[in-house]
Design an enzyme around this catalytic site. Structure first.
Site, PDB file in Angstrom:
ATOM      1  N   GLY A  94      28.566 -66.529  20.648  1.00 56.38           N
ATOM      2  CA  GLY A  94      28.132 -66.671  19.263  1.00 56.38           C
ATOM      3  C   GLY A  94      27.803 -68.100  18.885  1.00 56.38           C
ATOM      4  N   ALA A 125      33.028 -66.175  19.295  1.00 56.47           N
ATOM      5  CA  ALA A 125      33.943 -65.472  18.398  1.00 56.47           C
ATOM      6  C   ALA A 125      35.383 -65.882  18.670  1.00 56.47           C
ATOM      7  CB  ALA A 125      33.788 -63.966  18.564  1.00 56.47           C
ATOM      8  N   GLU A 128      28.517 -62.848  26.926  1.00 51.11           N
ATOM      9  CA  GLU A 128      29.172 -61.640  26.435  1.00 51.11           C
ATOM     10  C   GLU A 128      29.331 -60.550  27.487  1.00 51.11           C
ATOM     11  OE1 GLU A 128      27.592 -63.640  22.727  1.00 51.11           O
ATOM     12  OE2 GLU A 128      26.952 -63.379  24.803  1.00 51.11           O
ATOM     13  N   GLU A 173      24.287 -68.450  19.874  1.00 49.69           N
ATOM     14  CA  GLU A 173      23.483 -67.650  18.945  1.00 49.69           C
ATOM     15  C   GLU A 173      23.275 -68.399  17.630  1.00 49.69           C
ATOM     16  OE1 GLU A 173      24.158 -63.013  19.790  1.00 49.69           O
ATOM     17  OE2 GLU A 173      26.027 -64.084  19.410  1.00 49.69           O
TER      18      GLU A 173
END
Length: 333
Positions: free
Chosen positions: A180, A135, A203, A183
């Site tokens: 992310g 992010a 995270e 991911e």
């Protein structure tokens, strides 16, 4: 469009390909020409794009225009015809996931998901040494608390859309894929990494948890216990370590240009091109749906998917090519 009912679940097909649906669930159709199918308690409806809808080629030029475009979308040609490359290009932010990038990727996915000419999608970075740093924390720091939840939901939706693409998808990790970014790679069918790549769900180091599918896709990829260990510790692996635990399919030594994994992914994607495209899509559907259910239901899903290839022109072409000892010419029909 046809519908089959197995064990209380509805299999809807259109133009030779289909998907499993539950009541009130809307899912995008895998076939070309039909944008989505909507199932309610009373009806099954298919929505077809209007004749005025933009084609992928028209809109992709806008997405890919200019060296500063945050997402470059390219259709490859010649021996790579049928391969579409999504190139993330945010060098100033290490390809971090921003509002604008989410919007651009969502539009690009929307425009190709029902295009039967797209055989494989490759997701890569246009920035040397980085795939995606996760992010955009600088952008997020400027968000009000009320804005964070909706943004994470949009990012999660984007990654789900990537995972739901009907054609094979390959993530190219020539650099770091963190949070992310990993991911996003996990949502792809196949991952190819350079030995120098770094990847991890980090995270917990920020006192949060993976919020875009990491807690679900990582255990399904490498196993529950090992996934817990990596998420709890926030550990970062290199490409070689990732290959050992099955996080990536292939690992290659990095070259001077920094794109060794991309070239391996291209080679792999070219292996998919000669195969029957409807069969490949239905095989992906059968696998993806089958691993979520018990074996008996999974076998019923496979049977339903197999039934969809029987009436196709491609199946007949495959038989004729075998009989005539020549290469088949599949059209996706």
């Amino acid at each position: 469009m046809a519908a089959l009912n197995f064990f209380g679940r509805l299999f809807v097909s259109c133009q030779g390909v289909g998907t499993w649906l539950t009541p009130r669930l809307a899912m995008h159709c895998i076939g070309a020409g039909v944008r989505s199918v909507v199932v309610s308690r009373h009806a099954v409806k298919a929505r077809v794009p209007s004749s005025g809808a933009k084609s992928f080629t028209e809109s992709a030029s806008g997405l890919a225009a200019g060296p500063r475009a945050e997402l470059r979308v390219r259709r490859l040609e010649a021996e790579s015809a049928g391969i579409v490359v999504f190139g993330i290009n945010r060098p100033q932010s290490k390809n971090a996931i921003s509002k604008n990038l989410v919007e651009m990727m969502s539009k690009a996915i929307e425009e190709i998901k029902c295009d039967k000419n797209v055989r494989t999608v490759i997701l890569r970075s246009e920035v040397p040494g980085i795939f995606c740093a996760g992010a955009d924390l600088k952008e997020r720091a400027k968000m009000r608390p009320s804005e964070v939840g909706p943004f994470v939901s949009k990012a999660r939706s984007l990654i789900n859309e990537l995972g739901n693409l009907p054609m094979p998808t390959i993530a190219v990790l020539d650099g770091a894929a963190l949070g992310g970014g990993l991911e996003m790679a996990l949502a792809c069918d196949i991952r190819v990494a350079a030995t120098s790549a770094k990847m991890g769900l980090v995270e917990t180091k920020l006192a949060i948890i993976p919020g875009a599918g990491g807690t679900q896709r990582l255990p399904r990829t490498i196993g529950v216990s090992l996934a817990k260990e990596l998420i709890f510790s926030g550990r970062v692996l290199d490409g070689t370590e990732a290959k050992v635990i099955g996080l990536v399919n292939h690992v290659v030594g990095q070259n001077e240009a920094g794109d060794a994994a991309y070239h391996r992914a291209l080679s792999l994607a070219r292996e998919f091109i000669p195969q029957g495209p409807i069969a490949v899509r239905l095989a992906k559907l059968a696998i993806n749906q089958g691993i979520e259910v018990d074996l008996k239901t999974g076998l019923a899903i496979e049977e339903a998917c197999y039934a969809q290839v029987i009436p196709t022109k491609d199946r007949i072409e495959g038989l004729n090519a075998f009989k005539e000892k020549r290469l088949p010419r599949y059209t996706g029909e």
